[in-house]
Scaffold this active site. Structure first.
Site, PDB file in Angstrom:
ATOM      1  N   GLU A   1      -7.795  -4.310   6.193  1.00  0.00           N
ATOM      2  CA  GLU A   1      -7.808  -4.129   4.742  1.00  0.00           C
ATOM      3  C   GLU A   1      -6.726  -4.938   4.044  1.00  0.00           C
ATOM      4  O   GLU A   1      -6.924  -5.394   2.920  1.00  0.00           O
ATOM      5  CB  GLU A   1      -7.690  -2.637   4.413  1.00  0.00           C
ATOM      6  CG  GLU A   1      -8.923  -1.855   4.849  1.00  0.00           C
ATOM      7  CD  GLU A   1      -8.824  -0.370   4.588  1.00  0.00           C
ATOM      8  OE1 GLU A   1      -9.056   0.047   3.446  1.00  0.00           O
ATOM      9  OE2 GLU A   1      -8.500   0.377   5.541  1.00  0.00           O
TER      10      GLU A   1
ATOM     11  N   ARG B   1      -2.802  -2.110  -3.293  1.00  0.00           N
ATOM     12  CA  ARG B   1      -3.963  -1.250  -3.125  1.00  0.00           C
ATOM     13  C   ARG B   1      -3.915  -0.161  -4.190  1.00  0.00           C
ATOM     14  O   ARG B   1      -2.909   0.521  -4.368  1.00  0.00           O
ATOM     15  CB  ARG B   1      -3.965  -0.605  -1.745  1.00  0.00           C
ATOM     16  CG  ARG B   1      -5.196   0.271  -1.523  1.00  0.00           C
ATOM     17  CD  ARG B   1      -5.028   1.242  -0.391  1.00  0.00           C
ATOM     18  NE  ARG B   1      -6.214   2.068  -0.214  1.00  0.00           N
ATOM     19  CZ  ARG B   1      -6.219   3.245   0.382  1.00  0.00           C
ATOM     20  NH1 ARG B   1      -5.098   3.734   0.883  1.00  0.00           N
ATOM     21  NH2 ARG B   1      -7.330   3.936   0.495  1.00  0.00           N
TER      22      ARG B   1
ATOM     23  N   HIS C   1     -13.095   3.245   0.228  1.00  0.00           N
ATOM     24  CA  HIS C   1     -13.015   2.372   1.407  1.00  0.00           C
ATOM     25  C   HIS C   1     -13.661   1.011   1.132  1.00  0.00           C
ATOM     26  O   HIS C   1     -14.102   0.319   2.049  1.00  0.00           O
ATOM     27  CB  HIS C   1     -13.701   3.002   2.633  1.00  0.00           C
ATOM     28  CG  HIS C   1     -12.975   4.172   3.205  1.00  0.00           C
ATOM     29  ND1 HIS C   1     -13.635   5.235   3.782  1.00  0.00           N
ATOM     30  CD2 HIS C   1     -11.655   4.462   3.312  1.00  0.00           C
ATOM     31  CE1 HIS C   1     -12.753   6.124   4.210  1.00  0.00           C
ATOM     32  NE2 HIS C   1     -11.541   5.681   3.939  1.00  0.00           N
TER      33      HIS C   1
ATOM     34  N   GLY D   1     -12.815   7.272  10.647  1.00  0.00           N
ATOM     35  CA  GLY D   1     -11.431   7.552  10.983  1.00  0.00           C
ATOM     36  C   GLY D   1     -11.059   8.912  10.430  1.00  0.00           C
ATOM     37  O   GLY D   1     -11.926   9.767  10.227  1.00  0.00           O
TER      38      GLY D   1
ATOM     39  N   MET E   1      -9.905  12.903  16.764  1.00  0.00           N
ATOM     40  CA  MET E   1     -11.096  12.844  17.603  1.00  0.00           C
ATOM     41  C   MET E   1     -10.748  12.676  19.080  1.00  0.00           C
ATOM     42  O   MET E   1     -11.477  13.165  19.953  1.00  0.00           O
ATOM     43  CB  MET E   1     -12.024  11.713  17.135  1.00  0.00           C
ATOM     44  CG  MET E   1     -13.319  11.593  17.912  1.00  0.00           C
ATOM     45  SD  MET E   1     -14.374  13.086  17.838  1.00  0.00           S
ATOM     46  CE  MET E   1     -15.150  12.866  16.225  1.00  0.00           C
TER      47      MET E   1
ATOM     48  N   ARG F   1     -11.162  16.844   5.872  1.00  0.00           N
ATOM     49  CA  ARG F   1     -12.041  16.971   4.707  1.00  0.00           C
ATOM     50  C   ARG F   1     -13.454  17.321   5.168  1.00  0.00           C
ATOM     51  O   ARG F   1     -13.945  16.798   6.166  1.00  0.00           O
ATOM     52  CB  ARG F   1     -12.058  15.669   3.905  1.00  0.00           C
ATOM     53  CG  ARG F   1     -10.835  15.489   3.026  1.00  0.00           C
ATOM     54  CD  ARG F   1     -10.832  14.132   2.354  1.00  0.00           C
ATOM     55  NE  ARG F   1     -10.065  13.153   3.110  1.00  0.00           N
ATOM     56  CZ  ARG F   1     -10.015  11.862   2.842  1.00  0.00           C
ATOM     57  NH1 ARG F   1     -10.714  11.372   1.833  1.00  0.00           N
ATOM     58  NH2 ARG F   1      -9.285  11.051   3.579  1.00  0.00           N
TER      59      ARG F   1
ATOM     60  N   ASN G   1       0.870  -1.184   0.000  1.00  0.00           N
ATOM     61  CA  ASN G   1       0.000   0.000   0.000  1.00  0.00           C
ATOM     62  C   ASN G   1       0.901   1.226   0.000  1.00  0.00           C
ATOM     63  O   ASN G   1       1.513   1.558   1.011  1.00  0.00           O
ATOM     64  CB  ASN G   1      -0.912  -0.015   1.225  1.00  0.00           C
ATOM     65  CG  ASN G   1      -1.844   1.184   1.278  1.00  0.00           C
ATOM     66  OD1 ASN G   1      -1.806   2.067   0.416  1.00  0.00           O
ATOM     67  ND2 ASN G   1      -2.677   1.241   2.310  1.00  0.00           N
TER      68      ASN G   1
ATOM     69  N   GLY H   1     -10.525   3.802  12.955  1.00  0.00           N
ATOM     70  CA  GLY H   1      -9.918   4.250  14.206  1.00  0.00           C
ATOM     71  C   GLY H   1     -10.904   4.837  15.192  1.00  0.00           C
ATOM     72  O   GLY H   1     -10.848   4.554  16.393  1.00  0.00           O
TER      73      GLY H   1
END
Length: 607
Positions: free
Chosen positions: A383, A85, A174, A204, A278, A235, A7, A325
């Site tokens: 993943e 990926r 995703h 996440g 967060m 974002r 990845n 996460g």
């Protein structure tokens, strides 16, 4: 068999040697600050403690690191393939694909759709192919799981000529995570994924929600790019396009500045004014920081809104899955998201939720109360395991055998009735009258017909097919659906839960069905010996080339149904047959045609 999963990000590389069955990682590597001074390499598993000094771009790092990683593997661990990926597959790559020069060029052509991701993915693919030229390389796309989105969920309300010219539509992202956790949730519940309606919430730094209906993505929050949808670390997620035009005019922002604002300065960071993490925001909110509190509330409100919308899209809900996460670790976020969801039948157990932290050791945890109809689950996503699994499936898909044509029948609109419906429509004690046998053993077209009444119009003379079934079912085409004024889901026969109802009118009365109207998924009936000859199994999804007197087309997402009671035959509805210019003079029942279908490849199943 083990798969080397790679990845590549813009300045990082993750590589791991993964068992596609168990997900166990034999050795792993994390390279950071790739392309800059001070590149760092961290090793794990059998490679722990390795010392490799390297600086440079992706090619330089992989050229030095991959031989060291593979050289550290214990005896008996053999890497048989490399999985990469790739973020954006566009319309072309809707399943994992073996990489060759043509595929590399295809991924490069998609860079305008994912300028932040595809260049790095491609650099990793090219570098790894040079280092490991003898191994098969497979690209696994974030967008592929969402290739099953219906057109109404793909399209933006823009001039379609312009949208098609530039590939502007909703793709979703995703996908490997949503596929993995949906399947893990179904397995934990002891249910067939193809019978469930699940909303998966990958929360996440990047965040998205997905409606997984019967194992297929039918809606997702990210769109053409990963900017649409939920609030993310930096974002914005959903923003009124008019607000962006107003901001650009008021602040004199050019397109690059607007891009930076939306992708790098918004989301949790923009709302809180302090952090994109967060954990930090929750701590500041607990201390009374109003901006941090607003950030939490906007984040969870958006997630809850999408869950409710997706329950409506699927006509019901069996489970909500939290992953990523934040989803796996924030009891506060899960608590707020699940507030006021009792109307859906979703009841949170606060004590379970308070202590739930999903991990590789405890990959699935339930946080719903014992009386909750909707299961609330926290699932650890993996993943790289999903990529390894899809690589193996992709390479195995090449073992499908074209051992002859498959007869094609056109399945026009028809009705299946249970005993109570037969008597309600045709009178007490009435028995269905066979008109002629159908190709599948024991099935027949009946003399009886009914009128199907929708909110908008009715269709007269719809043929009843026998024998009687345990539940009523009405199968129509998309054209019929528009005529009736009903939104029918695409389902396999028998999957009517949550589907809309219609009214049936017969000579002895009328019957209001609460559910039962579907558009049938294209499928192939096979007896076991034919399935063995073709190298497929019950539940597989395949690509099929249709050769008829008209247009030759390739149909994806064709379900294989295997039973000793079946004879070999592919069923298309009238719209699909018209697209392939396959026609007969008969309507209202299952009609054989001279056309033939040929299996091309097995698709990677979601289940």
């Amino acid at each position: 068999m083990h798969v080397l999963v790679i990845n590549c990000g813009s300045s990082s590389i993750k590589a791991a040697v993964v068992d596609p069955d168990s997900g166990a990682c034999a050795a792993e590597l994390l390279a950071e600050r790739v392309g800059a001074k001070g590149t760092t390499l961290a090793w794990g598993g059998a490679a722990a403690g390795l010392q490799v000094a390297v600086e440079g771009d992706h090619a330089a790092v992989l050229a030095a690191a991959l031989p060291a990683l593979l050289g550290a593997l214990p005896a008996g661990v053999r890497v048989a393939a490399v999985g990469h990926r790739a973020v954006h597959g566009g319309e072309r790559y809707t399943a994992p694909v073996r990489v060759d020069d043509e595929v590399e060029a295809g991924i490069e052509a998609l860079i305008p759709l994912a300028p932040l991701h595809n260049p790095a993915n491609l650099a990793g693919i090219r570098a790894a192919r040079r280092v490991l030229p003898s191994l098969p390389h497979v690209a696994v796309f974030d967008t592929a799981f969402h290739a099953t989105l219906p057109r109404r969920a793909q399209a933006y309300a823009l001039p379609q000529t312009l949208a098609r010219k530039h590939g502007v539509r909703r793709y979703g992202f995703h996908g490997t995570s949503h596929a993995f956790v949906a399947r893990a949730a179904a397995a934990w519940m002891g249910e067939d994924l193809r019978a469930l309606r699940i909303v998966t919430c990958h929360l996440g730094n990047g965040a998205s929600a997905c409606a997984v209906e019967h194992g297929r993505s039918v809606e997702t929050s990210m769109g053409m790019t990963p900017l649409e949808g939920l609030v993310m670390g930096t974002r914005s997620g959903d923003v009124d396009a008019g607000a962006l035009l107003a901001l650009a005019r008021a602040e004199g922002l050019d397109l690059d500045q607007l891009d930076k604002l939306l992708n790098g300065q918004s989301g949790l960071l923009g709302l809180s004014g302090s952090s994109r993490d967060m954990r930090d925001i929750e701590a500041r909110a607990a201390e009374g920081d109003e901006q941090a509190q607003l950030a939490v509330h906007v984040f969870v409100h958006r997630v809850r809104k999408y869950i409710g919308a997706y329950a409506a899209v699927m006509g019901g809900l069996d489970a909500v899955v939290f992953t990523g996460g934040i989803g796996e670790n924030s009891a506060l976020v899960r608590h707020h998201v699940c507030q006021r969801m009792e109307w859906l039948g979703a009841h949170l157990d606060d004590e379970r939720n308070r202590v739930a932290r999903a991990s590789a050791e405890q990959p699935v945890l339930e946080v719903s109360a014992g009386h909750s109809r909707v299961r609330l689950l926290v699932v650890h996503t993996d993943e790289q395991h999903e990529i390894a699994r899809q690589v193996r499936q992709c390479l195995g898909a090449e073992a499908v055998y074209d051992v002859g044509g498959i007869p094609i029948a056109i399945s026009a609109r028809h009705v299946h009735l249970d005993r109570a419906a037969v008597e309600a429509l045709f009178g007490a004690g009435h028995q269905l009258t066979p008109r002629k046998p159908l190709s599948q053993p024991g099935q027949f077209a009946c003399e009886e017909t009914v009128t199907v009444v929708g909110p908008r119009r009715a269709i007269e003379g719809v043929r009843v097919l026998g024998p009687e079934r345990p539940a009523c079912q009405v199968e129509v085409s998309r054209t019929d659906e528009f005529h009736l004024g009903v939104d029918a889901p695409v389902r396999l026969s028998g999957q009517v839960a949550g589907s809309p109802g219609v009214t049936l009118v017969g000579p002895a009365g009328r019957l209001d069905l609460a559910e039962g109207l579907i558009c049938a998924r294209r499928h192939i009936h096979m007896p076991p010996d034919d399935a063995q000859r073709f190298g497929v199994a019950h539940g597989d999804e395949v690509e099929v080339a249709v050769d008829g007197a008209g247009r030759d087309l390739v149909f994806r997402d064709v379900s294989v149904r295997v039973s000793p009671d079946f004879v070999l035959e592919m069923h298309l509805d009238t719209d699909e047959a018209n697209a392939a210019e396959i026609s007969t003079g008969d309507r209202g029942e299952l009609v054989a045609t001279p056309a033939r279908a040929h299996l091309l490849r097995r698709q990677v199943p979601a289940v």
